[in-house]
Design a protein around this motif. Structure first.
Motif, PDB file in Angstrom:
ATOM      1  N   TYR A 180       0.848  -1.206   0.000  1.00 47.89           N
ATOM      2  CA  TYR A 180       0.000   0.000   0.000  1.00 47.89           C
ATOM      3  C   TYR A 180       0.881   1.253   0.000  1.00 47.89           C
ATOM      4  O   TYR A 180       0.660   2.187  -0.778  1.00 47.89           O
ATOM      5  N   ALA A 181       1.875   1.274   0.893  1.00 47.45           N
ATOM      6  CA  ALA A 181       2.716   2.471   1.020  1.00 47.45           C
ATOM      7  C   ALA A 181       3.463   2.750  -0.284  1.00 47.45           C
ATOM      8  O   ALA A 181       3.590   3.903  -0.706  1.00 47.45           O
ATOM      9  N   LYS A 182       3.928   1.688  -0.944  1.00 46.31           N
ATOM     10  CA  LYS A 182       4.632   1.883  -2.221  1.00 46.31           C
ATOM     11  C   LYS A 182       3.680   2.441  -3.278  1.00 46.31           C
ATOM     12  O   LYS A 182       4.045   3.318  -4.059  1.00 46.31           O
ATOM     13  N   ALA A 183       2.448   1.905  -3.290  1.00 43.38           N
ATOM     14  CA  ALA A 183       1.471   2.380  -4.279  1.00 43.38           C
ATOM     15  C   ALA A 183       1.128   3.843  -4.020  1.00 43.38           C
ATOM     16  O   ALA A 183       1.010   4.649  -4.954  1.00 43.38           O
ATOM     17  N   LEU A 184       0.985   4.193  -2.744  1.00 44.44           N
ATOM     18  CA  LEU A 184       0.667   5.583  -2.397  1.00 44.44           C
ATOM     19  C   LEU A 184       1.825   6.500  -2.796  1.00 44.44           C
ATOM     20  O   LEU A 184       1.629   7.583  -3.347  1.00 44.44           O
ATOM     21  N   HIS A 185       3.034   6.023  -2.521  1.00 37.26           N
ATOM     22  CA  HIS A 185       4.242   6.779  -2.870  1.00 37.26           C
ATOM     23  C   HIS A 185       4.291   7.036  -4.379  1.00 37.26           C
ATOM     24  O   HIS A 185       4.503   8.166  -4.824  1.00 37.26           O
ATOM     25  N   SER A 186       4.056   5.988  -5.176  1.00 42.95           N
ATOM     26  CA  SER A 186       4.129   6.245  -6.616  1.00 42.95           C
ATOM     27  C   SER A 186       2.945   7.087  -7.083  1.00 42.95           C
ATOM     28  O   SER A 186       3.098   7.898  -8.006  1.00 42.95           O
ATOM     29  N   LEU A 187       1.795   6.968  -6.416  1.00 41.59           N
ATOM     30  CA  LEU A 187       0.643   7.791  -6.807  1.00 41.59           C
ATOM     31  C   LEU A 187       0.903   9.285  -6.575  1.00 41.59           C
ATOM     32  O   LEU A 187       0.657  10.109  -7.459  1.00 41.59           O
ATOM     33  N   VAL A 188       1.421   9.643  -5.404  1.00 38.42           N
ATOM     34  CA  VAL A 188       1.606  11.083  -5.141  1.00 38.42           C
ATOM     35  C   VAL A 188       2.678  11.685  -6.052  1.00 38.42           C
ATOM     36  O   VAL A 188       2.600  12.847  -6.442  1.00 38.42           O
ATOM     37  N   MET A 189       3.680  10.851  -6.426  1.00 37.45           N
ATOM     38  CA  MET A 189       4.679  11.366  -7.366  1.00 37.45           C
ATOM     39  C   MET A 189       4.093  11.482  -8.766  1.00 37.45           C
ATOM     40  O   MET A 189       4.349  12.429  -9.490  1.00 37.45           O
ATOM     41  N   TRP A 190       3.293  10.482  -9.135  1.00 40.86           N
ATOM     42  CA  TRP A 190       2.619  10.473 -10.445  1.00 40.86           C
ATOM     43  C   TRP A 190       1.759  11.736 -10.596  1.00 40.86           C
ATOM     44  O   TRP A 190       1.739  12.381 -11.636  1.00 40.86           O
ATOM     45  N   LEU A 191       1.056  12.075  -9.507  1.00 40.81           N
ATOM     46  CA  LEU A 191       0.175  13.249  -9.533  1.00 40.81           C
ATOM     47  C   LEU A 191       0.955  14.557  -9.491  1.00 40.81           C
ATOM     48  O   LEU A 191       0.390  15.631  -9.662  1.00 40.81           O
ATOM     49  N   GLY A 192       2.253  14.465  -9.190  1.00 41.72           N
ATOM     50  CA  GLY A 192       3.071  15.672  -9.111  1.00 41.72           C
ATOM     51  C   GLY A 192       2.772  16.516  -7.883  1.00 41.72           C
ATOM     52  O   GLY A 192       3.013  17.725  -7.883  1.00 41.72           O
ATOM     53  N   ILE A 193       2.265  15.892  -6.808  1.00 41.16           N
ATOM     54  CA  ILE A 193       1.951  16.684  -5.618  1.00 41.16           C
ATOM     55  C   ILE A 193       3.011  16.546  -4.533  1.00 41.16           C
ATOM     56  O   ILE A 193       2.988  17.257  -3.539  1.00 41.16           O
ATOM     57  N   CYS A 194       3.977  15.620  -4.711  1.00 34.38           N
ATOM     58  CA  CYS A 194       4.993  15.357  -3.688  1.00 34.38           C
ATOM     59  C   CYS A 194       6.220  14.824  -4.407  1.00 34.38           C
ATOM     60  O   CYS A 194       6.084  14.053  -5.359  1.00 34.38           O
ATOM     61  N   ASP A 195       7.423  15.252  -3.979  1.00 44.07           N
ATOM     62  CA  ASP A 195       8.614  14.763  -4.692  1.00 44.07           C
ATOM     63  C   ASP A 195       8.996  13.343  -4.280  1.00 44.07           C
ATOM     64  O   ASP A 195       9.864  12.724  -4.893  1.00 44.07           O
ATOM     65  N   GLY A 196       8.366  12.831  -3.222  1.00 43.19           N
ATOM     66  CA  GLY A 196       8.578  11.436  -2.833  1.00 43.19           C
ATOM     67  C   GLY A 196       9.936  11.135  -2.207  1.00 43.19           C
ATOM     68  O   GLY A 196      10.245   9.976  -1.950  1.00 43.19           O
ATOM     69  N   ASN A 197      10.732  12.171  -1.945  1.00 41.72           N
ATOM     70  CA  ASN A 197      12.080  11.929  -1.422  1.00 41.72           C
ATOM     71  C   ASN A 197      12.032  11.476   0.050  1.00 41.72           C
ATOM     72  O   ASN A 197      11.821  12.281   0.953  1.00 41.72           O
ATOM     73  N   MET A 198      12.232  10.186   0.259  1.00 43.45           N
ATOM     74  CA  MET A 198      12.065   9.640   1.614  1.00 43.45           C
ATOM     75  C   MET A 198      13.245   9.978   2.525  1.00 43.45           C
ATOM     76  O   MET A 198      13.068  10.141   3.726  1.00 43.45           O
ATOM     77  N   GLN A 199      14.447  10.109   1.950  1.00 38.51           N
ATOM     78  CA  GLN A 199      15.608  10.490   2.776  1.00 38.51           C
ATOM     79  C   GLN A 199      15.407  11.883   3.365  1.00 38.51           C
ATOM     80  O   GLN A 199      15.791  12.155   4.494  1.00 38.51           O
ATOM     81  N   GLU A 200      14.815  12.763   2.573  1.00 34.94           N
ATOM     82  CA  GLU A 200      14.620  14.135   3.053  1.00 34.94           C
ATOM     83  C   GLU A 200      13.321  14.284   3.847  1.00 34.94           C
ATOM     84  O   GLU A 200      12.950  15.390   4.241  1.00 34.94           O
ATOM     85  N   GLY A 201      12.611  13.190   4.039  1.00 39.14           N
ATOM     86  CA  GLY A 201      11.409  13.216   4.870  1.00 39.14           C
ATOM     87  C   GLY A 201      10.155  13.676   4.141  1.00 39.14           C
ATOM     88  O   GLY A 201       9.155  14.019   4.772  1.00 39.14           O
ATOM     89  N   SER A 202      10.179  13.688   2.813  1.00 33.46           N
ATOM     90  CA  SER A 202       8.999  14.154   2.074  1.00 33.46           C
ATOM     91  C   SER A 202       7.845  13.155   2.113  1.00 33.46           C
ATOM     92  O   SER A 202       6.728  13.480   1.712  1.00 33.46           O
ATOM     93  N   PHE A 203       8.131  11.933   2.550  1.00 30.19           N
ATOM     94  CA  PHE A 203       7.092  10.890   2.572  1.00 30.19           C
ATOM     95  C   PHE A 203       7.416   9.983   3.749  1.00 30.19           C
ATOM     96  O   PHE A 203       8.408   9.276   3.729  1.00 30.19           O
TER      97      PHE A 203
END
Ligand code: ADP
Ligand code: MG
Length: 493
Positions: A180-203
């Motif tokens: 689920y978390a991976k799908a959500l991660h790719s969805l928010v990046m796909w939508l262009g609403i989040c850069d998805g950078n997990m190291q920087e804490g964006s997700f």
């Protein structure tokens, strides 16, 4: 071994940092990595008399998310103050949404692979609400004015827009939670609403975990594991927590509702504090912010700009091209892979979609990963790959030649290659002329009399030897199927 059968129950809360260039209630920049406290407006510093002004871009991103998951976009939602004391929160409260969030309901569906089988699962979301992030406490390597060991406060992150996305407690394994978390991660990046950078804490995800005996209706007491910023840690943390809770209950103990932290060095979760309840936060509507009103025409405008969604594309790949759910999920993992696949098909044609999928998930994926994993700059452009696969499927070159050609193109990294011209120039055309193949085979058999005798006496393994000789004689260009058939016939005598 457990003495009884347990069911795992998981609900996830995910903080996604919205990709606006300024903060949710001030004009300060959200850029990561600046000098501490350099990106701070009066509102972020909680200076007296400063007032928040809502960032329209953050709301727009929340709407986009809500539409993508089929949620209700609340026509009116309310910002509330969540009161608590912490040094990185100078106002003494976080502005969040409580009773009336901007996004209500919706679903996320994704493919889970368990026991070698891929199935599509759907998880219901409770809500998604807008809020501001807090600042950061810098505990390490921070020296005070007089050289003493100190903790610094960096308020650059204070006021960064977050969308907190909350699921129902519907997941039943760590594998499902991670999928689920991976799908959500790719969805928010796909939508262009989040850069998805997990190291920087964006997700970052909080996992709520409980266990109950199989068949029991009521949920068990949960613990919340905070701030999981990698999928591997999420899996480890949940697995550890499940075992801890089961062992505790089977030993006659009770799970205490707690907030816990995952220690990735030791692979265990540790109690951070006993869980606070909502009433501890003294939520109340923020008098500085009017209700957020979203009119139907705003929603319509956002809708008109939405890209094709990954779940819709996945269904299209399964229905139109007959791809497996696993292949469809892999190809739609990001907008870049999805676009690449579509562009290859545009050149190659839909009948060979399965071959295109195999190439992209095989040789292309390996080459992309070797180069750092960026699919926006694939090593061989889509039209060239489409043309190359076309020549393999129509038999002009064989699969091995195709792979070699791909490897060469990938390492030279030029675009706009004329594959047909290159094949001719190199003389790579597959030999499918049975006359030429027969002559080559006759030559080989004439020069391999002892092998021929052995083969005919029952040493079947020598077939490979003859194939190798024939490939060598034709410079690797023989049509393999045809060569096999001709060889079989000749060897049979
Ligand atoms: P809070 O706001 O205190 O964190 P919520 O009731 O909003 O609590 O729930 C937060 C998350 O915990 C949600 O994702 C929800 O699905 C999940 N959750 C609630 N109860 C349980 C439970 N017993 N076991 C596992 N997860 C749970
Ligand atoms: Mg929570």
């Amino acid at each position: 071994m457990h003495t009884m059968n347990w069911e795992v129950v998981i609900g996830l809360e995910t903080h996604t940092q919205l990709s606006t260039s300024s903060k949710i209630f001030s004009g300060a920049s959200t850029a990561f990595g600046a000098q501490p406290n350099s990106h701070t407006a009066p509102v972020d510093l909680a200076l007296p008399g400063s007032l928040p002004v809502l960032n329209r871009g953050a709301v727009e991103r929340a709407i986009r998310f809500g539409l993508a998951i089929g949620a209700t976009i609340a026509p009116v939602s309310i910002f509330a103050r969540k009161n608590y004391f912490y040094p990185d929160l100078p106002k003494g409260y976080q502005i969040s949404q409580y009773e009336l969030p901007v996004v209500v309901g919706g679903t996320v569906s994704f493919v889970v692979e368990e026991a070698g089988k891929a199935t599509i699962r759907t998880v219901n979301l409770t809500r998604a609400h807008l809020e501001e992030d807090a600042g950061k406490s810098l505990h390490e390597d921070f020296v005070g004015l007089h050289g003493e060991k100190s903790t610094g406060i960096d308020l650059n992150r204070a006021g960064t827009p977050l969308l907190e996305i909350v699921t129902e407690p519907e997941m039943r394994s760590s594998a499902e939670a991670v999928a689920y978390a991976k799908a959500l991660h790719s969805l928010v990046m796909w939508l262009g609403i989040c850069d998805g950078n997990m190291q920087e804490g964006s997700f970052r995800c909080d996992a709520n975990v409980s266990v109950r005996p199989v068949g029991q209706k009521e949920f068990g007491t949960r613990c919340e594991i905070k701030n999981l910023n990698s999928f591997r840690f999420m899996q480890q943390a949940i697995d550890y927590e499940v075992e801890r809770q089961i062992a505790l209950i089977e030993d006659g103990g009770m799970v205490m509702q707690q907030t816990r932290l995952f220690d990735s060095d030791r692979g265990e979760t540790r109690a951070m504090r006993s869980k606070e309840d909502a009433h501890d936060y003294r939520y109340f509507p923020d008098p500085d912010l009017p209700p957020l009103v979203i009119a139907a025409d705003w929603i319509a405008r956002v809708k008109a700009e939405m890209p094709e969604l990954p779940s819709v594309m996945r269904e299209r790949l399964i229905a139109d091209y007959g791809l497996s759910p696993y292949d469809a999920q892999t190809l739609t993992a990001s907008k870049d892979t999805a676009r690449y696949f579509d562009d290859v098909i545009a050149r190659l044609g839909a009948t060979h979609a399965k071959q295109a999928a195999n190439w992209i998930m095989g040789d292309v994926s390996a080459a992309v990963n070797e180069r750092g994993g960026d699919w926006s700059q694939p090593p061989v452009d889509a039209p060239t790959l489409g043309a190359l696969i076309g020549r393999v499927v129509d038999g002009k070159i064989n699969a091995k030649q195709g792979k070699a050609l791909f490897a060469e193109l990938a390492s030279s990294a030029q675009g706009g290659i004329d594959i047909d011209a290159l094949i001719t120039e190199r003389g790579l055309e597959q030999i499918s002329d049975s006359g030429a193949l027969e002559t080559a085979i006759d030559d080989i058999l004439a020069n391999s009399l002892s092998q021929l005798t052995d083969y005919r006496a029952g040493k079947d393994k020598l077939f490979g030897y003859f194939v190798g000789q024939a490939m060598k004689a034709t410079g690797g260009k023989a049509n393999p199927q045809q060569l096999n058939a001709l060889l079989k016939a000749k060897l049979a005598g």
